[in-house]
Design an enzyme around this catalytic site. Sequence first.
Site, PDB file in Angstrom:
ATOM      1  N   SER A  91      -2.905   1.373  -5.275  1.00  0.00           N
ATOM      2  CA  SER A  91      -2.866   1.087  -3.841  1.00  0.00           C
ATOM      3  C   SER A  91      -3.616   2.123  -3.033  1.00  0.00           C
ATOM      4  CB  SER A  91      -1.415   1.133  -3.356  1.00  0.00           C
ATOM      5  OG  SER A  91      -0.645   0.158  -3.980  1.00  0.00           O
ATOM      6  N   HIS A 127      -7.586  -4.492  -6.664  1.00  0.00           N
ATOM      7  CA  HIS A 127      -6.329  -4.318  -5.931  1.00  0.00           C
ATOM      8  C   HIS A 127      -5.767  -5.639  -5.408  1.00  0.00           C
ATOM      9  CE1 HIS A 127      -4.140  -2.425  -2.236  1.00  0.00           C
ATOM     10  NE2 HIS A 127      -3.306  -2.573  -3.252  1.00  0.00           N
ATOM     11  N   GLU A 168      -8.693  -6.712  -3.059  1.00  0.00           N
ATOM     12  CA  GLU A 168      -9.673  -5.700  -2.660  1.00  0.00           C
ATOM     13  C   GLU A 168     -10.408  -5.233  -3.903  1.00  0.00           C
ATOM     14  OE1 GLU A 168      -7.169  -2.701  -0.606  1.00  0.00           O
ATOM     15  OE2 GLU A 168      -8.671  -2.722   0.976  1.00  0.00           O
ATOM     16  N   ASN A 195      -4.168  -0.733   2.899  1.00  0.00           N
ATOM     17  CA  ASN A 195      -3.099   0.277   3.035  1.00  0.00           C
ATOM     18  C   ASN A 195      -3.453   1.403   4.003  1.00  0.00           C
ATOM     19  OD1 ASN A 195      -1.129  -0.903   1.423  1.00  0.00           O
ATOM     20  ND2 ASN A 195      -2.198  -0.255  -0.427  1.00  0.00           N
TER      21      ASN A 195
HETATM   22  C1  LIG Z   1       1.200  -2.077  -1.083  1.00  0.00           C
HETATM   23  C2  LIG Z   1      -0.139  -2.599  -1.436  1.00  0.00           C
HETATM   24  O1  LIG Z   1      -0.851  -1.929  -2.190  1.00  0.00           O
HETATM   25  C3  LIG Z   1      -0.719  -3.832  -0.877  1.00  0.00           C
HETATM   26  C4  LIG Z   1       0.227  -4.930  -0.538  1.00  0.00           C
HETATM   27  O2  LIG Z   1       0.503  -5.788  -1.335  1.00  0.00           O
HETATM   28  S1  LIG Z   1       0.900  -4.869   0.972  1.00  0.00           S
HETATM   29  C5  LIG Z   1       1.996  -6.251   1.027  1.00  0.00           C
HETATM   30  C6  LIG Z   1       1.249  -7.514   1.378  1.00  0.00           C
HETATM   31  N1  LIG Z   1       2.193  -8.572   1.441  1.00  0.00           N
HETATM   32  C7  LIG Z   1       2.739  -8.977   2.595  1.00  0.00           C
HETATM   33  O3  LIG Z   1       2.425  -8.459   3.656  1.00  0.00           O
HETATM   34  C8  LIG Z   1       3.754 -10.066   2.475  1.00  0.00           C
HETATM   35  C9  LIG Z   1       4.366 -10.423   3.808  1.00  0.00           C
HETATM   36  N2  LIG Z   1       5.291 -11.528   3.618  1.00  0.00           N
HETATM   37  C10 LIG Z   1       4.901 -12.813   3.513  1.00  0.00           C
HETATM   38  O4  LIG Z   1       3.723 -13.142   3.607  1.00  0.00           O
HETATM   39  C11 LIG Z   1       5.986 -13.849   3.319  1.00  0.00           C
HETATM   40  O5  LIG Z   1       7.201 -13.322   3.758  1.00  0.00           O
HETATM   41  C12 LIG Z   1       6.106 -14.331   1.818  1.00  0.00           C
HETATM   42  C13 LIG Z   1       4.829 -15.071   1.419  1.00  0.00           C
HETATM   43  C14 LIG Z   1       6.363 -13.180   0.860  1.00  0.00           C
HETATM   44  C15 LIG Z   1       7.308 -15.267   1.706  1.00  0.00           C
HETATM   45  O6  LIG Z   1       7.107 -16.293   2.602  1.00  0.00           O
HETATM   46  P1  LIG Z   1       8.322 -17.164   3.225  1.00  0.00           P
HETATM   47  O7  LIG Z   1       7.714 -18.230   4.018  1.00  0.00           O
HETATM   48  O8  LIG Z   1       9.290 -16.250   3.837  1.00  0.00           O
HETATM   49  O9  LIG Z   1       9.075 -17.662   1.974  1.00  0.00           O
HETATM   50  P2  LIG Z   1       8.949 -18.977   1.173  1.00  0.00           P
HETATM   51  O10 LIG Z   1       8.808 -20.185   2.062  1.00  0.00           O
HETATM   52  O11 LIG Z   1      10.103 -18.912   0.260  1.00  0.00           O
HETATM   53  O12 LIG Z   1       7.607 -18.760   0.358  1.00  0.00           O
HETATM   54  C16 LIG Z   1       6.319 -19.193   0.756  1.00  0.00           C
HETATM   55  C17 LIG Z   1       5.575 -19.587  -0.502  1.00  0.00           C
HETATM   56  O13 LIG Z   1       5.409 -18.449  -1.348  1.00  0.00           O
HETATM   57  C18 LIG Z   1       6.011 -18.665  -2.639  1.00  0.00           C
HETATM   58  N3  LIG Z   1       6.598 -17.383  -3.054  1.00  0.00           N
HETATM   59  C19 LIG Z   1       7.374 -16.566  -2.305  1.00  0.00           C
HETATM   60  N4  LIG Z   1       7.632 -15.439  -2.970  1.00  0.00           N
HETATM   61  C20 LIG Z   1       7.028 -15.537  -4.175  1.00  0.00           C
HETATM   62  C21 LIG Z   1       6.921 -14.684  -5.300  1.00  0.00           C
HETATM   63  N5  LIG Z   1       7.482 -13.496  -5.345  1.00  0.00           N
HETATM   64  N6  LIG Z   1       6.202 -15.108  -6.366  1.00  0.00           N
HETATM   65  C22 LIG Z   1       5.620 -16.315  -6.338  1.00  0.00           C
HETATM   66  N7  LIG Z   1       5.665 -17.163  -5.299  1.00  0.00           N
HETATM   67  C23 LIG Z   1       6.363 -16.781  -4.235  1.00  0.00           C
HETATM   68  C24 LIG Z   1       7.022 -19.740  -2.399  1.00  0.00           C
HETATM   69  O14 LIG Z   1       7.247 -20.487  -3.562  1.00  0.00           O
HETATM   70  C25 LIG Z   1       6.350 -20.592  -1.333  1.00  0.00           C
HETATM   71  O15 LIG Z   1       5.407 -21.458  -1.984  1.00  0.00           O
HETATM   72  P3  LIG Z   1       4.992 -22.895  -1.351  1.00  0.00           P
HETATM   73  O16 LIG Z   1       4.194 -22.585  -0.116  1.00  0.00           O
HETATM   74  O17 LIG Z   1       4.188 -23.481  -2.450  1.00  0.00           O
HETATM   75  O18 LIG Z   1       6.237 -23.622  -1.042  1.00  0.00           O
HETATM   76  N1  LIG Z   2       4.371  -2.957  -4.796  1.00  0.00           N
HETATM   77  C1  LIG Z   2       3.328  -3.429  -4.147  1.00  0.00           C
HETATM   78  O1  LIG Z   2       3.483  -4.127  -3.125  1.00  0.00           O
HETATM   79  C2  LIG Z   2       1.962  -3.143  -4.630  1.00  0.00           C
HETATM   80  C3  LIG Z   2       1.733  -2.203  -5.606  1.00  0.00           C
HETATM   81  N2  LIG Z   2       0.460  -1.967  -6.042  1.00  0.00           N
HETATM   82  C4  LIG Z   2       0.202  -0.970  -7.066  1.00  0.00           C
HETATM   83  O2  LIG Z   2       0.479  -1.554  -8.331  1.00  0.00           O
HETATM   84  C5  LIG Z   2       0.966  -0.565  -9.237  1.00  0.00           C
HETATM   85  C6  LIG Z   2       2.327  -1.002  -9.754  1.00  0.00           C
HETATM   86  O3  LIG Z   2       3.207  -1.166  -8.672  1.00  0.00           O
HETATM   87  P1  LIG Z   2       4.541  -2.033  -8.802  1.00  0.00           P
HETATM   88  O4  LIG Z   2       4.320  -3.146  -9.752  1.00  0.00           O
HETATM   89  O5  LIG Z   2       4.997  -2.298  -7.435  1.00  0.00           O
HETATM   90  O6  LIG Z   2       5.506  -0.940  -9.459  1.00  0.00           O
HETATM   91  P2  LIG Z   2       6.812  -1.171 -10.360  1.00  0.00           P
HETATM   92  O7  LIG Z   2       7.601   0.062 -10.218  1.00  0.00           O
HETATM   93  O8  LIG Z   2       7.413  -2.501 -10.035  1.00  0.00           O
HETATM   94  O9  LIG Z   2       6.193  -1.306 -11.820  1.00  0.00           O
HETATM   95  C7  LIG Z   2       5.517  -0.280 -12.473  1.00  0.00           C
HETATM   96  C8  LIG Z   2       5.732  -0.498 -13.948  1.00  0.00           C
HETATM   97  O10 LIG Z   2       4.878   0.385 -14.685  1.00  0.00           O
HETATM   98  C9  LIG Z   2       5.649   0.860 -15.772  1.00  0.00           C
HETATM   99  N3  LIG Z   2       5.071   2.058 -16.342  1.00  0.00           N
HETATM  100  C10 LIG Z   2       5.247   3.362 -15.978  1.00  0.00           C
HETATM  101  N4  LIG Z   2       4.540   4.165 -16.791  1.00  0.00           N
HETATM  102  C11 LIG Z   2       3.911   3.351 -17.694  1.00  0.00           C
HETATM  103  C12 LIG Z   2       3.066   3.594 -18.803  1.00  0.00           C
HETATM  104  N5  LIG Z   2       2.711   4.824 -19.160  1.00  0.00           N
HETATM  105  N6  LIG Z   2       2.627   2.536 -19.528  1.00  0.00           N
HETATM  106  C13 LIG Z   2       2.974   1.281 -19.188  1.00  0.00           C
HETATM  107  N7  LIG Z   2       3.796   0.982 -18.144  1.00  0.00           N
HETATM  108  C14 LIG Z   2       4.238   2.017 -17.402  1.00  0.00           C
HETATM  109  C15 LIG Z   2       7.013   1.095 -15.160  1.00  0.00           C
HETATM  110  O11 LIG Z   2       7.996   1.259 -16.170  1.00  0.00           O
HETATM  111  P3  LIG Z   2       9.335   2.112 -15.822  1.00  0.00           P
HETATM  112  O12 LIG Z   2      10.010   1.372 -14.707  1.00  0.00           O
HETATM  113  O13 LIG Z   2      10.065   2.084 -17.103  1.00  0.00           O
HETATM  114  O14 LIG Z   2       8.850   3.477 -15.393  1.00  0.00           O
HETATM  115  C16 LIG Z   2       7.185  -0.201 -14.378  1.00  0.00           C
HETATM  116  O15 LIG Z   2       7.665  -1.249 -15.201  1.00  0.00           O
HETATM  117  C17 LIG Z   2       0.989   0.756  -8.448  1.00  0.00           C
HETATM  118  O16 LIG Z   2      -0.219   1.429  -8.670  1.00  0.00           O
HETATM  119  C18 LIG Z   2       1.083   0.275  -7.001  1.00  0.00           C
HETATM  120  O17 LIG Z   2       0.570   1.185  -6.079  1.00  0.00           O
HETATM  121  C19 LIG Z   2      -0.622  -2.662  -5.573  1.00  0.00           C
HETATM  122  C20 LIG Z   2      -0.441  -3.646  -4.636  1.00  0.00           C
HETATM  123  C21 LIG Z   2       0.854  -3.938  -4.063  1.00  0.00           C
END
Ligand SMILES: CC(=O)CC(=O)SCCNC(=O)CCNC(=O)[C@H](O)C(C)(C)COP(=O)(O)OP(=O)(O)OC[C@H]1O[C@@H](n2cnc3c(N)ncnc32)[C@H](O)[C@@H]1OP(=O)(O)O
Ligand SMILES: NC(=O)C1=CN([C@@H]2O[C@H](COP(=O)(O)OP(=O)(O)OC[C@H]3O[C@@H](n4cnc5c(N)ncnc54)[C@H](OP(=O)(O)O)[C@@H]3O)[C@@H](O)[C@H]2O)C=CC1
Length: 291
Positions: free
Chosen positions: A119, A140, A152, A190
């Site tokens: 991320s 990403h 990304e 992010n």
């Molecule tokens: C941290 C990083 O590195 C980068 C990131 O990822 S940042 C995070 C980016 N993500 C976001 O910002 C998510 C924001 N949230 C949302 O967009 C919405 O709340 C959400 C899509 C997660 C759920 O939407 P919702 O309308 O509240 O729920 P819901 O109606 O149950 O779901 C919408 C659809 O998504 C599907 N869905 C929801 N969660 C799911 C999951 N975990 N896995 C698979 N499908 C899923 C549902 O089945 C539904 O599908 P249909 O349109 O085919 O019916």
């Molecule tokens: N969460 C998010 O919304 C997003 C996350 N990411 C990125 O994706 C990556 C994973 O995040 P996320 O899935 O949320 O994290 P989780 O904590 O859900 O999963 C990470 C997994 O990696 C496992 N792990 C740790 N060390 C090792 C290793 N040496 N070999 C194999 N597996 C290992 C962990 O095991 P254990 O639990 O046993 O340590 C755990 O099962 C991160 O780099 C995060 O920044 C990117 C986009 C969105």
Amino acid sequence: MDIKTVGIVGAGQMGNGIAHVMSLAGYNVLLNDVSEETLKSAIDTIDRNLERQVSREKITADEKAAAMARIKTTGALPELGQSDLVIEAATERETVKQAIFEDLLPHLKSNTILTSNTSSISITRLASRTDRPEKFMGFHFMNPVPVMQLVELIRGIATDGETFDACKAVVDKLGKTAATAEDFPAFIVNRILMPMINEAVYTLYEGVGSVSSIDSSLKLGANHPMGPLELADFIGLDTCLAIMNVLHDGLADTKYRPCPLLTKYVEAGWLGRKTQRGFYDYRGDTPVPTR
Ligand SMILES: CC(=O)CC(=O)SCCNC(=O)CCNC(=O)[C@H](O)C(C)(C)COP(=O)(O)OP(=O)(O)OC[C@H]1O[C@@H](n2cnc3c(N)ncnc32)[C@H](O)[C@@H]1OP(=O)(O)O
Ligand SMILES: NC(=O)C1=CN([C@@H]2O[C@H](COP(=O)(O)OP(=O)(O)OC[C@H]3O[C@@H](n4cnc5c(N)ncnc54)[C@H](OP(=O)(O)O)[C@@H]3O)[C@@H](O)[C@H]2O)C=CC1
């Protein structure tokens, strides 16, 4: 390059989502994690999410069965060496990611493309410690992977055109949309999203609002699908803190300092949904704010 087999390291929420969309698009998937239990629950989650797509008539039962059959799990990292593309999706910690690439390198085919779903961490730095910086890049995905349209793509300083084109072709085959980001801390999504989440935690810390009022303000007042604290719990508070630390260290600007309250939740092990407690408590029928 023709990519047929994709190795995925880390079977947490991102790893299982990536395995889901890759197998549905026709790739053979080898999913690895350090924990056998995590691998088992990843398969259960993928099965459940594919079933939901069947019940909503997005895919057929045959397509689901074919996708499930294309996913193999393994606790042995070297088995991923024969993959055409490796996507590392383990914990957001640079030392963890470095150790994975180090362990994997001796087993890799010479033309395997290495990528990280990080991320925030520098792709150039991760790549520089491998034997193939030109075949290394950031791949990403957004959470939840089966739902979110964006991927990304981040080139490191040495990434070559062939590697970028091969990854872009994979994004196209998934039916997703690629955005290209330069390799600077936390890339595009992010860089913008995480300071907003961190500011929401400061707003809570300073008593400007409660968890509920902050989340409803952004949901009802800015049309966000989730409030920032609900979203932080969904992403994982450990991941949010790790990203803020990369921004703070990498850009050397105090505007990115992580909120001490975010640090406190992580130190408590309250990491959000994945530990059933964060800004909300998920142990009951409905989430209850913890402040
Ligand atoms: C941290 C990083 O590195 C980068 C990131 O990822 S940042 C995070 C980016 N993500 C976001 O910002 C998510 C924001 N949230 C949302 O967009 C919405 O709340 C959400 C899509 C997660 C759920 O939407 P919702 O309308 O509240 O729920 P819901 O109606 O149950 O779901 C919408 C659809 O998504 C599907 N869905 C929801 N969660 C799911 C999951 N975990 N896995 C698979 N499908 C899923 C549902 O089945 C539904 O599908 P249909 O349109 O085919 O019916
Ligand atoms: N969460 C998010 O919304 C997003 C996350 N990411 C990125 O994706 C990556 C994973 O995040 P996320 O899935 O949320 O994290 P989780 O904590 O859900 O999963 C990470 C997994 O990696 C496992 N792990 C740790 N060390 C090792 C290793 N040496 N070999 C194999 N597996 C290992 C962990 O095991 P254990 O639990 O046993 O340590 C755990 O099962 C991160 O780099 C995060 O920044 C990117 C986009 C969105």
